[in-house]
Design an enzyme around this catalytic site. Structure first.
Site, PDB file in Angstrom:
ATOM      1  N   ASP A 466       0.832  -1.205   0.000  1.00  0.00           N
ATOM      2  CA  ASP A 466       0.000   0.000   0.000  1.00  0.00           C
ATOM      3  C   ASP A 466       0.869   1.260   0.000  1.00  0.00           C
ATOM      4  O   ASP A 466       2.052   1.228   0.360  1.00  0.00           O
ATOM      5  CB  ASP A 466      -0.920  -0.011   1.222  1.00  0.00           C
ATOM      6  CG  ASP A 466      -2.248   0.675   0.952  1.00  0.00           C
ATOM      7  OD1 ASP A 466      -2.347   1.437  -0.020  1.00  0.00           O
ATOM      8  OD2 ASP A 466      -3.196   0.442   1.726  1.00  0.00           O
ATOM      9  N   ASP A 536     -10.772   1.517  -2.949  1.00  0.00           N
ATOM     10  CA  ASP A 536     -11.238   1.220  -1.602  1.00  0.00           C
ATOM     11  C   ASP A 536     -12.762   1.152  -1.542  1.00  0.00           C
ATOM     12  O   ASP A 536     -13.329   0.681  -0.550  1.00  0.00           O
ATOM     13  CB  ASP A 536     -10.747   2.285  -0.622  1.00  0.00           C
ATOM     14  CG  ASP A 536      -9.272   2.126  -0.287  1.00  0.00           C
ATOM     15  OD1 ASP A 536      -8.715   1.051  -0.571  1.00  0.00           O
ATOM     16  OD2 ASP A 536      -8.682   3.076   0.258  1.00  0.00           O
TER      17      ASP A 536
END
Length: 718
Positions: A466, A536
């Protein structure tokens, strides 16, 4: 795939699968003549630029235009010389034609596995005054309507010079009858398709955020106004890079269009000392005369097989469960094992432990950089947990964010100068974190040592990598003042160097890229990590636009998609489990919720979803994608995946809102063999491929909002 050179006319003709690309040297300048449908190579091509031969530079269609000598449009490069001048004049010096495709040093790029797959033209231009040489590289592929372009600058002079602008590709079309198409967005709203007509002046998309960004993807396409999904001329430009970029189309006073793409010149300059070189990232240019869909499938095939690498390139990707939306930071070993146990019962293959396993990470204010287990949560350590999960029959995966550092961490207290920063200036926090300075070798070496130790100690099969913020205060304590404008690019080069080491030394790990979802969904990252967490936002309705948009450029094998709980955590919407599953199965499939909260009925349904995806995933991940209905144009979304031999297909259909007394619906399919008959799985219904593609497939009545269905087709007696 040949590259022709006609010496008498200084003409170059590049032929890829169904495409011709032609330019000619005029008064020393490479002048663009043609790019489009494949042409026969004959003597008539020499007259393509007959009218332009006497044109002044501001009107000449060029391949790599310069600044300061008569062309007032945007230049492809700019140089600041030591004497203060900014004028250079690159002219043709020589060329060479090479079998295959040379690697780009330190950069991700498409590749070939055999020299017979491609040919490369290297065109050498030089500026005698400064000693600057520029090598323009064009690679044409045997099996793809694609051309890879990049540029290398070499200072062969006696004095240093500074690059202010160094784009990877520039092309001049001799008209402006185009629409421009690109992908816009924001966090949780990536991949939104934008299309508008070109007009006089400059149309620019860019990132100044240090990464390719949620806001604009490093891709543009020029389309004829009548072009649609299946018809018309389309010219696509995709930039293989993960940092600041610019892509623009400029319409001049003669209604010519100049398209350019490359590293964003904003806040960029690169010092080039005598004998040094600078390599630009590559741009992939794709031509289609059969609409946007054919362009997409060309990008898909090329990127899936000749950009992505490693053992997972050709393997089916595992079905996973990720604990993030199930637990967030609040978990312990027992809770994780409970979720994994249910996952194993449902047929899931991989358990992924997300954020919160390290340091003292109970929220997002601390511990990034401290990559060791939190023994309060995992008293027996990661290795023990991974082995327990392996014993259940699942592989083990882990979330990391190695490019970041928390001010509240042991690493920051020890090395406060290791983050990107400017001395004497405040350090801007986003998500309570700073960015490690990957332009510095000792920082990269530290992260490599920590991660390689972790990867060697724990049986890890998957890493979610990430990167949760954009760059501010872009500076490095390790470089002198004259090189501070290089740091953003040096960061990206450092990231690539680290990823190259890790992926080569741990080939058994499937790496997935993430940047708050799709904030760094670009071809550069796909070279190291063959899939990306797309957004997301896991809502099945919002994902229709996100996944549709990303499929314009990126193959479905790169698109991560999960089933999450309802009400959805991002938008609060309630959608049926069937629809959530069908949407997630249109990508790399997984779950991101607490499996232990499913009812017995839901567990049986999920078992069926998992079994179905195992049956179709090769088709989804490796088949040709055809978009049937756009969520940007109405209440329906549909797409399908077709096997290479056209004997199998899977069709997904989604309808957002219910309608009173609705009409009869049908889908016109694509990509099938009109001579074959196809049976709909689970029924006795048989349809000819011609019937399905020309007359359509009826959609059964669907009741309620946010509904979906699917059809599996298999050819008979083929």
């Amino acid at each position: 795939m040949p590259i022709y050179y006609e010496k008498d006319f200084n003409l170059f003709h590049l032929q890829s699968k169904d495409t011709s690309y032609i330019f000619q040297i005029i008064n020393g300048y490479p002048a663009h003549a043609y790019w489009g449908k494949k042409l026969r190579h004959d003597q008539s091509l020499q007259t393509l630029l007959e009218q332009q031969k006497q044109d002044f530079l501001d009107r000449l269609p060029q391949e790599y235009p310069q600044y300061g000598s008569g062309d007032f449009r945007s230049p492809a490069y700019q140089v600041h010389l030591e004497d203060g001048s900014r004028v250079t004049e690159l002219v043709y010096e020589e060329h060479r034609i090479i079998k295959g495709k040379p690697k780009l040093e330190g950069l991700p790029a498409t590749y070939v596995e055999s020299d017979d797959e491609a040919q490369t033209l290297e065109l050498v231009l030089s500026d005698k005054y400064s000693g600057l040489n520029v090598i323009m590289s064009y690679t044409v592929f045997e099996e793809h309507c694609a051309i890879a372009r990049s540029v290398r600058f070499v200072n062969q002079g006696e004095k240093p010079l500074r690059l202010w602008r160094a784009l990877s590709a520039s092309i001049d079309f001799q008209d402006s009858n185009f629409d421009i198409l690109y992908l816009s967005g924001a966090w949780s709203r990536e991949g939104q398709v934008e299309r508008k007509p070109l007009g006089p002046g400059l149309t620019t998309i860019e990132s100044r955020r240090g990464v390719s960004s949620h806001q604009l993807n490093p891709f543009i396409a020029l389309l004829r106004p009548n072009a649609d999904e299946d018809h018309g001329d389309v010219y696509g430009f995709s930039f293989v890079y993960s940092g600041n970029f610019i892509a623009q189309a400029e319409v001049d006073q003669f209604f010519n269009t100049r398209v350019q793409i490359g590293i964003n010149p904003f806040d960029f300059a690169w010092l080039l000392n005598p004998g040094e070189s600078f390599q630009t990232p590559e741009t992939i240019m794709v031509y289609s005369n059969n609409g946007i869909g054919e362009m997409s499938r060309t990008f898909h095939r090329l990127y899936r097989t000749r950009l992505c690498r490693g053992i997972y390139r050709d393997q089916e990707r595992p079905i996973l469960v990720n604990n993030w939306e199930a637990t967030y930071f609040n978990f312990n070993e027992e809770k994780l094992l409970e979720i994994a146990k249910v996952g194993a019962e449902l047929g899931i293959e991989l358990f992924v432990l997300d954020d919160g396993w390290f340091g003292k990470r109970n929220d997002d204010t601390t511990s990034l950089g401290d990559w060791y287990e939190d023994r309060a949560k995992l008293p027996h350590g990661l290795e023990h947990l991974a082995n327990r999960i392996n014993d259940l029959g699942l592989k083990f995966g882990l979330w990391v964010e190695p490019e970041m550092i928390s001010p509240e961490s042991e690493l920051y207290r020890k090395h406060p100068d290791w983050c990107l920063h400017v001395k004497g200036r405040r350090r801007t926090l986003f998500r309570n974190q700073l960015i490690l300075d990957f332009s510095r070798k000792e920082v990269r070496d530290y992260i490599y040592d920590v991660l390689s130790s972790l990867f060697s100690r724990v049986p890890i099969s998957y890493i979610k990598w990430d990167m949760n913020r954009y760059m501010t205060e872009i500076g490095s304590a390790d470089f002198p003042p004259e090189r501070q404008t290089e740091i953003a690019h040096r960061y990206v080069l450092g990231l690539y160097e680290l990823l190259e080491r890790l992926t080569l030394n741990f080939p058994h790990i499937l790496f997935e890229s993430c940047s708050s979802g799709g904030g760094r969904f670009d071809p550069g990252m796909l070279y190291y990590m063959p899939q990306t967490w797309t957004s997301d936002n896991t809502d099945a309705v919002a994902r229709q636009k996100i996944q549709y948009g990303m499929s314009i450029v990126y193959p479905v094998s790169t698109i991560g998609a999960h089933v999450s709980a309802v009400p959805n955590h991002q938008v609060g919407r309630n959608t049926p489990l069937k629809t959530r599953g069908n949407m997630a199965m249109s990508g790399n499939f997984g779950y991101e919720l607490d499996l232990t909260k499913f009812t017995e009925e839901e567990k049986e349904f999920v078992k069926e979803q998992v079994a179905m995806y195992k049956n179709i995933r090769s088709l989804v991940q490796k088949g040709d994608m055809y978009r049937l209905k756009s969520p940007f144009e109405g209440n329906e979304t549909a797409w399908m995946f077709v096997s290479k031999d056209q004997t199998e297909a899977i069709v997904f259909y989604f309808r957002i809102l219910a309608e009173a007394h609705p009409p009869y619906y049908k889908l016109t399919l694509k990509g099938l063999n009109p001579e074959l008959n196809y049976q709909i799985e689970g029924t006795e219904d048989v349809y000819g491929g011609d019937r399905l593609m020309y007359a359509g497939l009826p959609i059964p009545p669907l009741k309620g909002d946010y509904v979906s269905t699917w059809f599996k087709l298999k050819a008979l007696n083929h």
